[in-house]
Scaffold this active site. Structure first.
Site, PDB file in Angstrom:
ATOM      1  CD  GLU A   7     137.653  56.328  24.123  1.00 37.40           C
ATOM      2  OE1 GLU A   7     137.982  55.148  24.290  1.00 37.40           O
ATOM      3  OE2 GLU A   7     138.148  57.059  23.241  1.00 37.40           O
ATOM      4  CG  ASP A 110     141.527  57.364  24.063  1.00 38.44           C
ATOM      5  OD1 ASP A 110     141.602  58.336  24.844  1.00 38.44           O
ATOM      6  OD2 ASP A 110     141.783  56.197  24.408  1.00 38.44           O
ATOM      7  CE1 TYR A 320     145.132  57.167  21.966  1.00 37.63           C
ATOM      8  CE2 TYR A 320     146.434  56.027  20.306  1.00 37.63           C
ATOM      9  CZ  TYR A 320     145.225  56.290  20.904  1.00 37.63           C
ATOM     10  OH  TYR A 320     144.091  55.660  20.443  1.00 37.63           O
TER      11      TYR A 320
END
Length: 614
Positions: A7, A110, A320
């Site tokens: 990303e 992600d 995360y």
């Protein structure tokens, strides 16, 4: 050649490092048979209205309902207007070349809705047809990355995730573009009055609370307070009844036995209730709950917290960050004891971690059925070195919450004493017998904050105690407080419904406004639009925000429950529900709201350069 797309450049470099790929090229890295490239977040977006032939702002164009949405390269402002971002175009050309040469594409954006959207928009814009695999990880540690590459998923496994993200993107375009133009055009103010699917009900909540608070008329009421004495220990008891007038309260005050005489029957103990209570530990953090805690403890904005947390994630220190789950599965729980052991030398939590390492762990936060794309936020156990103070504060909140969540219940006793002295009085107090999870931060028990007594003496029903003092108290009712970022985030989780129970609120998370990952940006958008402002810790509407609210407050676009229901529908699409049905509903809604706003905006007055609402 295997091409891995991340990303952002920093993530691509970290993954490349794990593979030992060190050769730097323009827009990518390579080595060991792999090529690592990257996006810069959203390189592509849904095309602007003019790219479908809707030129200028014109009532005749409304509602704008493109037959098929197009993708457009990210734009930037220039002297001649909006132009393609040259850096974005250059990177897209690099990705195009690498995709054309690839034998396999591995997606490492992600692992969530936005990350999937970023890749798919690139993939479809470049008309790539090659199959791809998905790296799905909840941590950026070297071991997690290696494990993820050993267990790559077929790209098609995430088609419904993309469908959900794409439907969200389309619905935001349809509602935002049409509603904004409809209100702006009908108002005749020449101002751009931005409206949005989530933005507008959020503004409505802030404005409604502000007006309720500002227009609140406090009511004066009276209570009577006495201070019975048990063997030298004095405690305070308050009348169970509130009195509307001072005269009523004065009559009750005078009925209390003469204090000066020390009359032995001044206070008669009618009843003593002592109830033990187990207070379970809080659930692990998701992004929203961590943002709320950071706002309360440190005054951080939601956006600040997300930025700091993202930095910790990319530094391999936490899992995360954009998760909406407060639970972990049994597989993750199996590693928790070892994880706790890694914090026995922590300067603040070492003692608690050591005690917990030999104790039976609480499993309240363990429920695989409640884990969606990612589990709750945890520290990874990697060593944290010389973090900046703000980043250290967020990291410690993650570590501390882990120690709280797996700790024992807090055992306390809540005592209520009923005293008769002319009328009924009550005294209450809470005694913590076993701190359990509360020992981690040593925070004040919310239930104790409003108590008049820090401790209560041991008394028994039937006792008569002398009353050493009596007082008439004048009080007034209070309005609901203005929203701050913590309380607004909490309200957004349940589309404005006031629910304190942690698990019940969690059950409603799919019907909230926005998602944990988008709420911070939504608050910042309202600030940028000059619809709201920060006033100390509170969020208050500006005159512009209030003017817009007064026009839309009865329209569908301002209804929190309706928007919350759309979030639920998007989650259902993630689970495989019909995309076509949702798209048709949004188009029908768009037609309706456009007509509503073309009428509602007439007569709207927006003054230039408005400040805070007064």
């Amino acid at each position: 050649m295997k091409v891995i797309i991340a990303e952002k450049p920093s993530v691509a470099r970290e993954i490349a490092k794990v593979f030992g790929a060190t050769t730097k090229k323009d827009g990518y890295m390579e080595g060991k048979g792999y090529t690592f490239t990257w996006a810069f977040g959203h390189l592509l977006q849904l095309a602007a209205p003019q790219e479908y032939g809707y030129y200028g702002w014109n009532v005749q164009n409304l509602p704008m309902l493109p037959a098929k949405f197009k993708l457009s390269v990210r734009k930037i402002k220039s002297k001649s207007g909006m132009i393609e971002d040259p850096g974005t175009r250059k990177q897209l050309d690099v990705i195009q070349k690498l995709f054309d040469e690839a034998t396999e594409i591995i997606v490492a954006t992600d692992a969530g809705r936005e990350g999937e959207l970023i890749f798919r928009y690139i993939y479809y814009y470049l008309k790539c047809k090659k199959p791809f695999k998905r790296l799905w990880i909840s941590s950026q540690t070297d071991e997690a990355i290696k494990e993820g590459f050993r267990n790559l998923k077929p790209g098609t496994d995430y088609d419904t995730l993309f469908n959900s993200a794409h439907c969200r993107s389309q619905s935001d375009w349809l509602v935002g573009m049409n509603a904004t133009q409809a209100l702006s055009l009908s108002s005749g103010t020449r101002a751009v009055l931005s409206l949005g699917r989530v933005q507008t009900p959020t503004l409505a909540m802030i404005c409604a609370r502000y007006l309720e608070n500002r227009n609140f008329v406090p009511e004066i009421y009276y209570q009577v307070s006495i201070q019975p004495d048990k063997d030298g220990q004095v405690f305070k008891a308050i009348s169970t009844k509130n009195f509307k007038t001072r005269e009523e309260a004065q009559v009750v005050l005078e009925q209390i036995e003469d204090v000066a005489s020390g009359f032995p029957t001044g206070g008669h103990i009618l009843n003593v209730e002592a109830k033990p209570r187990k207070e379970p530990p809080p659930l692990l953090h998701d992004l929203s709950s961590l943002q709320q805690e950071a706002n309360k403890r440190k005054g951080f904005t939601a956006e600040q917290t997300l930025t700091l947390l993202q930095g910790l994630y990319e530094s391999k220190l936490v899992t995360y960050p954009r998760t909406g789950s407060r639970y972990i599965g049994d597989d993750v729980y199996a590693g928790v004891p070892d994880l706790i052991n890694k914090f026995t030398n922590h300067p603040d939590f070492g003692k608690q971690a050591t005690a917990l390492s030999t104790a039976k762990l609480n499993k309240r936060s363990v429920n695989a059925k409640k884990v969606t794309d990612h589990h709750a936020i945890l520290p990874t156990g990697e060593q944290a070195h010389q973090l900046m103070p703000d980043k250290q504060a967020i990291y410690d909140m993650v570590v501390g919450r882990m120690l709280e969540a797996f700790n024992q219940d807090c055992i306390k006793e809540i005592t209520k004493i009923t005293v008769q002295s002319g009328t009924l009085f009550t005294a209450s107090g809470t005694v913590i017998h076993t701190a359990g999870w509360r020992a981690v931060f040593n925070d004040t028990d919310e239930e104790k904050k409003d108590e008049e007594n820090t401790t209560l003496p041991k008394v028994t029903a039937g006792e008569n105690l002398p009353v050493t003092d009596k007082t008439l108290l004048e009080k007034q009712t209070k309005p609901k407080p203005l929203y701050n970022e913590a309380s607004l985030l909490k309200a957004l989780e349940t589309a404005g419904k006031e629910i304190d129970d942690e698990e019940l609120r969690y059950a409603m998370k799919d019907s909230g406004l926005g998602t944990p990952a988008t709420r911070a940006a939504m608050i910042e958008t309202l600030l940028k639009r000059d619809y709201i402002a920060r006033e100390k810790k509170n969020l208050v509407p500006t005159e512009t925000g209030l003017a817009v609210y007064h026009v839309v407050k009865h329209q569908q676009i301002a209804q929190a429950e309706l928007t919350g229901n759309w979030e639920k529908r998007l989650e259902e699409i993630r689970a495989g529900a019909s995309v076509a049905d949702f798209q048709e509903e949004i188009k029908t809604y768009t037609r309706s709201i456009t007509q509503e706003l073309l009428q509602a905006g007439k007569g709207l007055v927006i003054k230039p350069k408005q400040g805070l609402a007064k």
